[in-house]
Design a protein around this motif. Structure first.
Motif, mmCIF file in Angstrom:
data_model
loop_
_atom_site.group_PDB
_atom_site.id
_atom_site.type_symbol
_atom_site.label_atom_id
_atom_site.label_comp_id
_atom_site.label_asym_id
_atom_site.label_seq_id
_atom_site.Cartn_x
_atom_site.Cartn_y
_atom_site.Cartn_z
ATOM 1 N N HIS A 169 0.965 -1.287 0.062
ATOM 2 C CA HIS A 169 0.013 0.010 -0.016
ATOM 3 C C HIS A 169 0.702 1.210 -0.143
ATOM 4 O O HIS A 169 1.869 1.247 0.691
ATOM 5 N N LEU A 170 0.537 2.211 -0.599
ATOM 6 C CA LEU A 170 1.490 3.415 -1.014
ATOM 7 C C LEU A 170 1.175 4.199 0.099
ATOM 8 O O LEU A 170 2.218 5.013 0.606
ATOM 9 N N ALA A 171 0.199 4.393 0.791
ATOM 10 C CA ALA A 171 -0.029 5.310 1.956
ATOM 11 C C ALA A 171 0.431 4.733 3.023
ATOM 12 O O ALA A 171 1.000 3.743 3.131
ATOM 13 N N GLY A 172 0.589 5.659 4.417
ATOM 14 C CA GLY A 172 1.324 5.156 5.438
ATOM 15 C C GLY A 172 0.471 4.233 6.289
ATOM 16 O O GLY A 172 1.018 3.597 7.171
ATOM 17 N N HIS A 173 -0.904 3.984 6.077
ATOM 18 C CA HIS A 173 -1.600 3.117 6.661
ATOM 19 C C HIS A 173 -2.715 2.581 5.772
ATOM 20 O O HIS A 173 -3.186 3.407 4.857
ATOM 21 N N LEU A 174 -3.302 1.493 6.278
ATOM 22 C CA LEU A 174 -4.455 1.042 5.317
ATOM 23 C C LEU A 174 -5.766 1.740 5.414
ATOM 24 O O LEU A 174 -5.884 2.319 6.429
ATOM 25 N N MET A 175 -6.393 1.771 4.391
ATOM 26 C CA MET A 175 -7.763 2.332 4.109
ATOM 27 C C MET A 175 -7.700 3.953 4.757
ATOM 28 O O MET A 175 -8.507 4.141 5.530
#
Length: 466
Positions: A169-175
């Motif tokens: 996942h690109l962002a620092g945390h899921l969803m």
């Protein structure tokens, strides 16, 4: 009147059934790009996990169209709309005139423009699902790219089949759109305990036969690569026809485009600057359009939807709603976290009303808080009682005994406990019969346990068998 619906997915199929329920005379033709009968896309994760087959996620029986006088053209996409002659042109060359046209073209999977991406399989349609399942039978390890709702469901489904899975996942945390950082962390730890390795803050740079190469050069091994990188509204047909398109096809409160004869609903529609990616808003929009075009309720208007996101993955309970990212500077925030148990609960309250919530881990509070969020009513002063219903005498809305008849049980179809009770009193003695009469459980499916509980309770009260 001649009605044409472009799109035979969850929005288009629902519109057709809503129109036919109101008017038996309108000539209806629906075009579907897929060859499948309409199916519940929300439940594809169940197919991937093996808990449901393709036939179990169907929205309409194959005989429904013929029995209700609807012409269904499946596997034949529309390639052009001629607004001057009010005609649609299909891929096979047929030209069909319309008086009213409804666009329900949905969304398509976002495929990142990286080398080797053709080796990966998007997770969006039933065909995609079957391709993933076929590939999983000969694969030793899977990589899922994308840590949003679909990516998590795909990863959990494959892990449940015994396949080692890495989720990128690109962002620092899921969803990150629905969850704050702590909730994303707890969710990641829960998934790790179920056999899904989580890698956040990473970018896929290339898909290779042996896995995915990240932007930093690291190779994440996997001979099956699944893409869940988000979706993009299908607006090309509308744009080519000269309709106003921003992110989606722009519509007003009647769901009309800037052409009064053309409506748009579902994931392709943009209402008041918002494109909704959930089933409940699409079905609410379908009901409004059906009211307007049949004249059943000419003053029907769509005013937007309050979105509740439910994660449908085995052994993972998650509901997120509203403004979950507000901090103590802008709202009253009540939270509880127990990472070892995979539990995180957060309430966001403004002016005494619930405007956002995150409920991760099993919780009896989901029903109560969803109702409070949906209605926008004032909250009781006991905030802890909202997070831990029953602990201090607080009512448990999930209990059929204490749940008022006005309580909404099925969010997707706006079905209340009172409607389920009335249905039961009319002879529907099991969940299948209740679903056929009210459509409860046929959306995201997360209300099934609640419906079963209500039906069981009613049967128990009357001393009859369910």
């Amino acid at each position: 009147m001649r009605l044409i619906v472009i799109g035979n997915g969850m929005a288009g199929a629902r519109l057709v059934s809503e129109v036919r329920a109101r008017d038996k005379e309108i000539r209806v033709t629906v075009f579907g790009a897929e060859t499948w009968q309409p199916y519940n896309r929300v439940l594809l994760s169940n197919v991937l996990a093996g808990s449901s087959g393709p036939d179990q996620v169907r929205l309409l029986d194959p005989s429904w169209y013929g029995e209700h006088g609807v012409e269904a053209v499946l596997g034949t996409p529309v390639v052009q709309i001629d607004r001057e002659t009010r005609t649609v042109i299909a891929e096979d060359g047929r030209r069909v005139p319309y008086d009213v046209l409804v666009l329900a073209t949905g969304s398509s999977a976002v495929v990142p423009p990286i080398p080797g991406v053709e080796r990966a399989i998007p997770f969006r349609t039933l065909d995609d699902c079957q391709e993933i399942l076929a590939a999983s039978r000969t694969s030793s390890r899977a990589v899922v790219v994308g840590g949003g709702l679909l990516g998590i469901e795909a990863a959990r489904g494959l892990a449940g089949r015994g396949l080692p899975v890495t989720l990128l996942h690109l962002a620092g945390h899921l969803m990150e759109r629905q969850l704050d950082a702590e909730a994303g962390l707890v969710l990641g730890e829960t998934l790790a305990g179920l056999g899904v390795e989580i890698r956040t803050g990473v970018s896929a740079a290339e898909v290779l036969p042996e896995g995915v190469r990240l932007a930093d050069g690291t190779l994440v091994e996997g001979d099956l690569v699944v893409l869940a990188c988000g979706v993009r509204p299908e607006t090309e047909l509308a744009a080519q026809a000269g309709l106003e398109v921003r992110r989606g096809v722009v519509v007003d409160d009647e769901l009309r485009t800037d052409d009064p004869a053309v409506f748009a609903i579902g994931e392709c529609a943009e209402h008041d600057g918002v494109v909704y990616g959930l089933v409940a808003p699409a079905w609410e929009q379908a009901a409004v359009v059906a009211d307007v075009i049949t004249g059943t309720a000419k003053d029907a208007r769509y005013r937007g939807s309050r979105m509740v996101t439910r994660l449908k993955a085995k052994s993972v309970e998650l509901a997120a709603m509203g403004e979950t990212h507000l901090t103590e500077e802008h709202a009253e925030v009540v939270r509880f976290s127990h990472r070892a148990r995979g539990t995180y609960r957060k309430l966001v309250i403004r002016e005494g009303r619930l405007v956002g919530a995150i409920l991760l881990g099993e919780s009896a509070a989901v029903g109560t808080l969803t109702q409070l969020f949906d209605r926008g009513g004032p909250l009781p002063g006991d905030r802890a009682g909202l997070l831990f219903p029953g602990a201090g005498g607080a009512a448990v809305a999930d209990s059929p005994v204490r749940m008022p008849d006005s309580a909404k049980v099925c969010q997707c179809n706006n079905v209340t406990k009172g409607q389920i009770r009335a249905c039961w009193e009319s002879g529907a003695r099991d969940v299948t019969a209740v679903a056929a009469a009210t459509r409860a459980t046929t959306g995201c499916g997360t209300c099934r346990d609640a419906v079963e509980g209500i039906v069981g309770w009613l049967c128990e009260q009357e001393g009859v068998s369910a």
